[in-house]
Motif scaffolding. Structure first.
Motif, mmCIF file in Angstrom:
data_model
loop_
_atom_site.group_PDB
_atom_site.id
_atom_site.type_symbol
_atom_site.label_atom_id
_atom_site.label_comp_id
_atom_site.label_asym_id
_atom_site.label_seq_id
_atom_site.Cartn_x
_atom_site.Cartn_y
_atom_site.Cartn_z
ATOM 1 N N LEU A 62 32.914 5.542 45.667
ATOM 2 C CA LEU A 62 33.191 6.868 44.888
ATOM 3 C C LEU A 62 31.835 6.868 44.087
ATOM 4 N N THR A 63 31.289 5.972 43.340
ATOM 5 C CA THR A 63 30.308 5.930 42.610
ATOM 6 C C THR A 63 29.088 6.311 43.397
ATOM 7 N N ALA A 64 28.657 5.716 44.606
ATOM 8 C CA ALA A 64 27.591 5.867 45.239
ATOM 9 C C ALA A 64 27.806 7.430 45.924
ATOM 10 N N TRP A 65 28.998 7.964 46.481
ATOM 11 C CA TRP A 65 29.250 9.197 46.825
ATOM 12 C C TRP A 65 28.602 10.439 45.708
ATOM 13 N N GLN A 66 29.009 9.978 44.395
ATOM 14 C CA GLN A 66 28.511 10.903 43.366
ATOM 15 C C GLN A 66 26.942 10.703 43.352
ATOM 16 N N PHE A 67 26.340 9.625 43.548
ATOM 17 C CA PHE A 67 24.949 9.431 43.313
ATOM 18 C C PHE A 67 24.287 10.305 44.267
ATOM 19 N N GLY A 68 25.059 10.174 45.912
ATOM 20 C CA GLY A 68 24.326 10.940 47.000
ATOM 21 C C GLY A 68 24.451 12.403 46.879
ATOM 22 N N THR A 69 25.516 12.927 46.337
ATOM 23 C CA THR A 69 25.839 14.468 46.380
ATOM 24 C C THR A 69 25.422 15.202 44.758
ATOM 25 N N GLN A 70 25.304 14.284 43.891
ATOM 26 C CA GLN A 70 24.901 15.047 42.688
ATOM 27 C C GLN A 70 23.354 15.604 42.927
ATOM 28 N N SER A 71 23.239 16.782 42.302
ATOM 29 C CA SER A 71 21.846 17.540 42.423
ATOM 30 C C SER A 71 20.816 16.646 41.947
ATOM 31 N N THR A 72 20.891 16.088 40.738
ATOM 32 C CA THR A 72 19.962 14.867 40.111
ATOM 33 C C THR A 72 20.600 13.555 40.278
ATOM 34 N N PRO A 73 19.621 12.801 40.386
ATOM 35 C CA PRO A 73 20.085 11.345 40.343
ATOM 36 C C PRO A 73 20.050 10.681 38.944
ATOM 37 N N PRO A 74 20.853 9.550 38.755
ATOM 38 C CA PRO A 74 21.180 9.324 37.247
ATOM 39 C C PRO A 74 19.509 8.816 36.752
ATOM 40 N N ARG A 75 19.589 9.241 35.447
ATOM 41 C CA ARG A 75 18.384 8.895 34.723
ATOM 42 C C ARG A 75 18.190 7.697 34.311
ATOM 43 N N PHE A 76 17.040 7.260 34.312
ATOM 44 C CA PHE A 76 16.537 5.734 33.898
ATOM 45 C C PHE A 76 16.297 5.831 32.539
ATOM 46 N N VAL A 77 16.555 4.851 31.677
ATOM 47 C CA VAL A 77 15.892 4.814 30.436
ATOM 48 C C VAL A 77 15.271 3.280 30.231
ATOM 49 N N GLY A 78 13.844 3.585 30.027
ATOM 50 C CA GLY A 78 13.113 2.103 29.737
ATOM 51 C C GLY A 78 13.206 1.272 28.777
ATOM 52 N N ASN A 79 13.370 1.895 27.638
ATOM 53 C CA ASN A 79 13.602 1.377 26.518
ATOM 54 C C ASN A 79 14.929 1.551 25.678
ATOM 55 N N PRO A 80 16.249 1.083 26.035
ATOM 56 C CA PRO A 80 17.280 1.580 25.387
ATOM 57 C C PRO A 80 17.191 0.852 24.139
ATOM 58 N N SER A 81 17.912 1.511 23.087
ATOM 59 C CA SER A 81 18.051 0.901 21.816
ATOM 60 C C SER A 81 19.226 -0.298 21.770
ATOM 61 N N GLY A 82 18.915 -1.352 21.209
ATOM 62 C CA GLY A 82 20.021 -2.363 21.271
ATOM 63 C C GLY A 82 20.165 -3.290 22.417
ATOM 64 N N GLY A 83 19.465 -2.897 23.607
ATOM 65 C CA GLY A 83 19.620 -3.828 24.774
ATOM 66 C C GLY A 83 18.406 -4.602 24.933
ATOM 67 N N ALA A 84 18.535 -5.669 26.043
ATOM 68 C CA ALA A 84 17.318 -6.632 26.211
ATOM 69 C C ALA A 84 16.253 -5.813 26.812
ATOM 70 N N ALA A 85 15.144 -6.509 26.628
ATOM 71 C CA ALA A 85 13.874 -5.894 27.066
ATOM 72 C C ALA A 85 13.687 -6.044 28.439
ATOM 73 N N ALA A 86 13.488 -5.158 29.312
ATOM 74 C CA ALA A 86 12.901 -5.076 30.715
ATOM 75 C C ALA A 86 11.732 -5.038 30.993
#
Length: 160
Positions: A134-158
């Motif tokens: 269901l999640t992949a179907w949404q990703f494939g059919t939504q007009s825009t892909p999910p946004r990536f956040v490079g430096n989330p506050s409170g998260g581990a550094a990537a």
């Protein structure tokens, strides 16, 4: 795959990483004293890396209304086990691609030869795969892909 993609990574909307999705979480020598394990994990799915894509996280949660798993993000908020860096979603994150590790948790057989097929909870795994579909179907059919956040506050550094 992230280092040598079959197609340009720019066309990849998101990555779903299944790593150990067939068992219930249980105390083990690997986790003792480091994390708290919920008393009932029979319907629980850990999602790891959601801080890097609130859109991905929101889509999974919305689709889970149809499936009914208990979604857990506690591994995004712990540093004792460095879980975020330990699986196949991480190279995609380094390329700014929304990627989550779908994980049912550690258990005494984790990465041991005693982790045999007879211990898999196939009904739980089926629910996880339904949610992923269901999640992949949404990703494939939504007009825009999910946004990536490079430096989330409170998260581990990537590494960004």
């Amino acid at each position: 795959m992230a280092a040598h993609p079959l197609r340009p990574l720019a066309t990849t909307r998101a990555q779903i990483n299944f790593d150990m999705i067939g068992r219930d979480e249980a105390a083990s020598p690997q986790t003792d004293g480091l994390i708290t394990i919920p008393s009932d994990t029979t319907n629980r799915l850990n999602l790891i890396g959601a801080l890097y894509s609130p859109d991905y996280d929101r889509t999974v949660k919305e689709q889970d209304k149809l499936v009914g798993l208990v979604l857990d993000d506690r591994f995004d908020h712990e540093s004792a086990l460095n879980v975020f860096f330990r699986s196949d979603q991480f190279p995609f994150v380094l390329h700014n691609i929304p990627a989550l590790w779908w994980f049912t948790g550690f258990h005494p057989d984790y990465h041991h030869t005693t982790d045999t097929v007879d211990k898999i909870d196939f009904a739980k795994m089926q629910k996880i795969l339904q949610l992923a579909y269901l999640t992949a179907w949404q990703f494939g059919t939504q007009s825009t892909p999910p946004r990536f956040v490079g430096n989330p506050s409170g998260g581990a550094a990537a590494g960004k």
